[in-house]
Write an enzyme that holds these catalytic residues in place. Structure first.
Site, short mmCIF file in Angstrom:
data_model
loop_
_atom_site.label_atom_id
_atom_site.label_comp_id
_atom_site.label_asym_id
_atom_site.label_seq_id
_atom_site.Cartn_x
_atom_site.Cartn_y
_atom_site.Cartn_z
CB THR A 121 -0.90 -0.01 1.25
OG1 THR A 121 -1.67 -1.21 1.21
CG2 THR A 121 -1.81 1.20 1.29
CG LEU A 150 -4.18 -10.22 0.31
CD1 LEU A 150 -2.78 -10.80 0.45
CD2 LEU A 150 -5.08 -11.16 -0.49
CE LYS A 201 -5.14 -1.78 0.95
NZ LYS A 201 -4.08 -2.72 1.07
CG ASN A 205 -7.95 -0.50 3.56
OD1 ASN A 205 -8.76 -1.37 3.25
ND2 ASN A 205 -6.67 -0.76 3.74
N GLY A 250 -18.69 -2.02 17.24
CA GLY A 250 -17.64 -2.64 18.04
C GLY A 250 -16.83 -1.58 18.75
N GLY A 254 -9.04 -1.74 14.30
CA GLY A 254 -7.62 -1.92 14.60
C GLY A 254 -6.96 -2.63 13.45
CB CYS A 257 -4.90 -2.22 6.76
SG CYS A 257 -3.85 -3.47 6.03
C1 UDX Z 1 -8.23 -4.69 6.14
C2 UDX Z 1 -8.96 -4.63 4.77
O1 UDX Z 1 -10.23 -5.25 4.90
C3 UDX Z 1 -8.13 -5.29 3.70
O2 UDX Z 1 -8.78 -5.18 2.45
C4 UDX Z 1 -6.79 -4.56 3.65
O3 UDX Z 1 -5.98 -5.03 2.62
C5 UDX Z 1 -6.10 -4.67 5.01
O4 UDX Z 1 -6.96 -4.12 6.01
P1 UDX Z 1 -7.87 -6.43 8.11
O5 UDX Z 1 -7.06 -5.36 8.76
O6 UDX Z 1 -7.34 -7.81 8.10
O7 UDX Z 1 -8.15 -6.05 6.56
O8 UDX Z 1 -9.27 -6.43 8.88
P2 UDX Z 1 -10.83 -6.28 8.58
O9 UDX Z 1 -11.46 -7.62 8.65
O10 UDX Z 1 -11.09 -5.47 7.39
O11 UDX Z 1 -11.25 -5.48 9.92
C6 UDX Z 1 -10.65 -4.23 10.28
C7 UDX Z 1 -11.15 -3.75 11.63
O12 UDX Z 1 -12.52 -3.37 11.54
C8 UDX Z 1 -11.08 -4.79 12.74
O13 UDX Z 1 -10.64 -4.16 13.93
C9 UDX Z 1 -12.52 -5.26 12.88
O14 UDX Z 1 -12.83 -5.78 14.16
C10 UDX Z 1 -13.27 -3.99 12.60
N1 UDX Z 1 -14.65 -4.18 12.11
C11 UDX Z 1 -14.85 -4.73 10.89
C12 UDX Z 1 -15.73 -3.78 12.89
O15 UDX Z 1 -15.58 -3.26 14.00
N2 UDX Z 1 -17.01 -3.90 12.36
C13 UDX Z 1 -17.23 -4.44 11.15
O16 UDX Z 1 -18.42 -4.53 10.73
C14 UDX Z 1 -16.13 -4.87 10.38
#
Ligand code: UDX
Length: 422
Positions: A121, A150, A201, A205, A250, A254, A257
């Protein structure tokens, strides 16, 4: 094709194993000799669902090899995927030094028509700047921006079944060469210029971060007006223009990313003379969310955390990972500890420096005044709540993930406080 992947981190390993699975010959370049040795010994240095069998299969076919030297890894490569870290620097901007160093290292080493693929990124404009750098160095290597999407915990699935592929190139020929890797996936491919690909990207996010922060704000408001956020979001998400995903309230976001990318995009905007107020407000509201949860715990403990014990279920930033980077669970734990609380945590996979970990969810609630649920591990839903009540000193459960059924918790003789549930 012959493909080199530089960086055996989480993105690099998944990408390398995925490309080998698609039938390519992959040479993985990694600077850390211990990591290379462990990969050569058949170990997998990170936990990611489905990665170990994919790597094992790649090894079995002889289509993957591991190298400490990047120049060795890129020998005869048609494509070189750069999967290097771009952490936030002290100002919140992405630190591009790893990428720059490797581009400099490889500029004159790769075959003349090799395509360097920027998978990390990077802020909009980076690939254009790297392109100029290659030209200044007298390199005829080509360059493409090809961001990854991902998620931790589902990265292999995300690689093999992506929603879309994004390729930003200076020449259509280069975009076609990268797009061809995914021809069998049958998913939309967005071919654009490198800066737009980089924007996609950050925009994705940041939008997701804003969306879940909006859901958190609605939960807070629902609580204040006596509405039930679960029903509210069900009703909202059924609008096809909105959809049901990424709307779970929530303790804030965190991981590696969202916190980094939202901050970086604000700096990108500032550098370009645009004040991204909306995104600044998202970050502020996200910060407040963790404060709110800490305040809920404090109130549940009788208004003062000094000398109180908080049982904490969850340390990982989300379920399905051992990653605690920017985890809301650990950040709330520290807010509680700073106010004098003793925090006893349990997480099935994660631990965090400075936070006491116990051996089981029940041990975590031993003598606790309050139980806080901060990560949505499914196994927390099957714990005997009668036993939880017996072991706790207090009676209150603060469920920052709306994971448990309020009636079941109350039925066990405990008090329940979720998010946005009256
Ligand atoms: C993220 C992006 O989804 C991904 O495309 C990028 O390349 C990297 O960052 P990731 O960090 O693995 O992936 O987590 P993700 O499942 O997207 O969740 C991010 C945060 O949002 C987590 O803390 C999760 O608990 C929170 N979340 C997610 C919520 O609080 N509520 C939701 O409905 C969805």
């Amino acid at each position: 094709m012959n493909i080199a992947v530089i960086g055996a981190g989480y993105v690099g390993l998944v990408t390398a194993a995925g490309l080998a699975h698609l039938g390519h010959t992959v040479k993985l370049g990694e600077a850390n000799p211990d990591r290379v040795a462990s990969l050569e010994a058949g170990e997998v240095p990170i936990f990611e669902v489905g990665l170990a069998p994919l790597l094992e299969a790649a090894r079995g076919t002889g289509r993957i090899s591991f190298h400490i030297s990047n120049p060795t890894a890129v020998k005869d490569a048609d494509l070189v995927f750069l999967c290097l870290p771009t952490p936030a620097d002290a100002t919140g901007r992405a630190d591009l030094s790893f990428i720059r160093r490797v581009v400099d290292e490889l500029a004159l080493v790769v075959e003349p028509e090799t395509i360097l693929v920027v998978k990390s990124t990077v802020p909009p404009g980076t690939t254009v700047a790297l392109h100029k750098r290659l030209a200044d160095l007298g390199s005829s290597a080509r360059l493409v921006a090809h961001p990854e999407f991902l998620r931790e915990g589902t990265a292999v699935e995300d690689f093999l079944q992506p929603d879309r592929i994004v390729v930003g190139a200076f020449e259509t020929l280069d975009a076609d060469a990268v797009s061809a890797l995914y021809a069998d996936f049958g998913v939309p491919v967005v071919q654009t210029d490198p800066t737009s690909a980089e924007m996609i990207k950050y925009a994705s996010n940041s939008y997701l971060a804003a969306r879940l922060t909006f859901a958190n704000a609605l939960a807070n408001l629902s609580e204040a007006v006596g509405a039930d956020i679960v029903d509210v979001l069900e009703g909202v998400g059924l609008d096809h223009r909105i959809g049901p995903h990424f709307l779970k309230p929530g303790p804030g976001y965190g991981g590696s990313c969202f916190p980094k990318d939202t901050l970086a995009l604000i700096e990108v905007a500032a550098d370009a003379g645009y004040d991204f107020r909306l995104l600044r407000a998202v970050i502020e509201a996200d910060e407040e969310q963790r404060q709110r949860i800490a305040t809920k715990v404090k109130n549940a403990a009788g208004g003062d955390l000094n000398g109180r014990t908080v049982g904490l279920w969850g340390l990982a930033f989300k379920a399905g990972t051992d990653d605690v980077r920017e985890s809301p669970a650990t950040r709330i734990a520290r807010l509680l500890i700073d106010q004098g609380a003793r925090v006893q945590a349990f997480d099935p996979e994660a631990s965090a420096p400075g936070i006491l970990s116990t051996g089981s969810p029940l041990e975590a609630v031993d003598g606790a005044d309050v139980l806080l649920i901060a990560t949505e591990w499914p196994e927390f839903t099957t714990i005997d709540l009668g036993e939880v009540r017996n072991r706790m000193r207090g009676r209150t459960v603060v469920d920052a993930r709306n994971l448990l059924d309020p009636a079941t918790v109350r039925g066990a003789g405990l008090e329940y406080f979720g998010l946005g549930r009256s």
